[in-house]
Design a protein around this motif. Structure first.
Motif, short mmCIF file in Angstrom:
data_model
loop_
_atom_site.label_atom_id
_atom_site.label_comp_id
_atom_site.label_asym_id
_atom_site.label_seq_id
_atom_site.Cartn_x
_atom_site.Cartn_y
_atom_site.Cartn_z
N ILE A 169 4.15 -0.69 3.40
CA ILE A 169 3.39 1.11 3.65
C ILE A 169 4.25 1.62 2.65
O ILE A 169 4.91 1.31 3.46
N ASP A 170 4.30 2.36 2.62
CA ASP A 170 5.07 3.20 1.88
C ASP A 170 4.45 4.46 2.10
O ASP A 170 3.77 4.81 1.65
N PHE A 172 0.83 -1.57 -0.25
CA PHE A 172 -0.09 -0.03 0.15
C PHE A 172 1.09 1.35 0.78
O PHE A 172 2.37 1.15 -0.12
N ALA A 173 0.45 2.17 -0.54
CA ALA A 173 1.18 3.78 -0.52
C ALA A 173 0.77 4.79 0.61
O ALA A 173 -0.89 4.63 0.26
N ARG A 202 6.55 5.41 12.77
CA ARG A 202 5.79 5.18 14.59
C ARG A 202 4.20 4.05 14.75
O ARG A 202 4.02 3.34 15.65
N ALA A 203 3.51 5.24 14.36
CA ALA A 203 2.45 4.08 14.20
C ALA A 203 2.06 2.88 13.68
O ALA A 203 1.46 1.98 14.29
N LEU A 204 2.42 2.60 12.36
CA LEU A 204 3.10 0.80 12.02
C LEU A 204 3.82 -0.10 12.67
O LEU A 204 3.44 -0.61 13.55
N ASP A 205 4.36 0.69 13.89
CA ASP A 205 5.19 0.07 14.95
C ASP A 205 4.25 -0.20 16.05
O ASP A 205 4.26 -1.45 16.59
N SER A 206 3.36 0.51 16.53
CA SER A 206 2.41 0.59 17.51
C SER A 206 1.37 -1.06 16.83
O SER A 206 1.03 -1.11 18.04
N GLU A 220 -0.85 3.42 -10.70
CA GLU A 220 0.32 2.73 -11.98
C GLU A 220 1.33 2.47 -10.79
O GLU A 220 1.12 0.31 -11.29
N LYS A 221 2.01 2.11 -9.45
CA LYS A 221 2.93 1.48 -9.14
C LYS A 221 2.31 0.93 -7.34
O LYS A 221 2.70 -0.38 -7.25
N TYR A 222 1.08 1.14 -7.46
CA TYR A 222 0.53 0.98 -5.88
C TYR A 222 -1.18 0.17 -6.27
O TYR A 222 -1.86 1.02 -5.82
N PRO A 223 -1.51 -0.84 -6.75
CA PRO A 223 -2.32 -1.42 -8.05
C PRO A 223 -3.53 -1.91 -6.29
O PRO A 223 -4.58 -2.26 -6.85
N ASP A 224 -3.20 -2.66 -5.43
CA ASP A 224 -2.77 -3.14 -3.97
C ASP A 224 -4.04 -2.04 -3.39
O ASP A 224 -5.03 -2.26 -2.64
N GLY A 225 -3.78 -0.82 -3.59
CA GLY A 225 -4.03 0.02 -2.52
C GLY A 225 -3.12 1.41 -2.27
O GLY A 225 -2.19 1.45 -1.84
N TRP A 226 -4.16 2.37 -1.67
CA TRP A 226 -3.71 3.99 -1.39
C TRP A 226 -3.94 4.89 -1.10
O TRP A 226 -5.78 5.17 -1.45
#
Length: 181
Positions: free
Chosen positions: A161-162, A25-26, A173-177, A56-62
């Protein structure tokens, strides 16, 4: 191993066992339309190129955070599979001379992992206070990111998540938590 469907709003990548695979995801939180020079003394963002890159680069979701006035500019640039979600700010900064407060921000969202029946339904809005003194204007609160991860149905140990505009590192930081680290 499955394939990505670029035309679908919800991605279903499945392996041979029928499990949904790793997705990428982006998130983009650039200076809002017309605000780069004023707030950050930088060149304006080419939002058209940004939407093309995301699609184009993130077809899974953004997801793309923006301001309510910029919706007129951004929505015509987006695929029809994009939805407008809302970050509602119960505590917001009130601007002198503005009669109606800007107490919400649109979040343009595309894609995500399909949820299963046993999962809770996620709302298309989140209520979270603005952050103060985080190093940059517009830093999103942790609750905002956790909601976005739920919208995408992120698998904590599997997905990527990019953060295209990392700024203060608040998404990281939010992803870590979120992952319990």
């Amino acid at each position: 191993v499955g394939t990505r469907s670029r035309g679908s709003a919800v991605v279903e990548l499945v392996d041979h066992a029928g499990e949904v695979c790793f997705v990428i995801f982006a998130y983009a939180d650039p200076p809002y339309v017309g605000q780069a020079k004023k707030r950050y003394q930088s060149e304006e963002v080419n939002h058209q190129a940004l939407v093309v890159l995301l699609t184009e680069k993130y077809p899974d979701g953004w997801a793309l955070s923006c301001s309510s006035p910029s919706l007129r500019v951004l929505l015509p640039l987006c695929p029809t599979t994009v939805r407008v979600f809302a970050w509602v700010k119960p505590f917001a900064i009130f601007k002198p001379g503005v009669g109606v407060a800007y107490a919400w921000e649109p979040v343009l969202v595309r894609g995500g992992r399909r949820s299963i029946r046993s999962q809770q339904t996620v709302r298309d809005w989140v209520s979270a206070n603005v952050t103060l003194r985080r190093g940059l204007v517009g830093v999103k609160p942790e609750l905002f990111y956790h909601w976005l991860f739920s919208v995408w149905n992120v698998r904590k140990a599997e997905d990527q998540i990019d953060d295209l505009y990392p700024g203060t590192g608040s998404l990281s930081r939010a992803l870590d938590s979120w992952c319990g680290e």
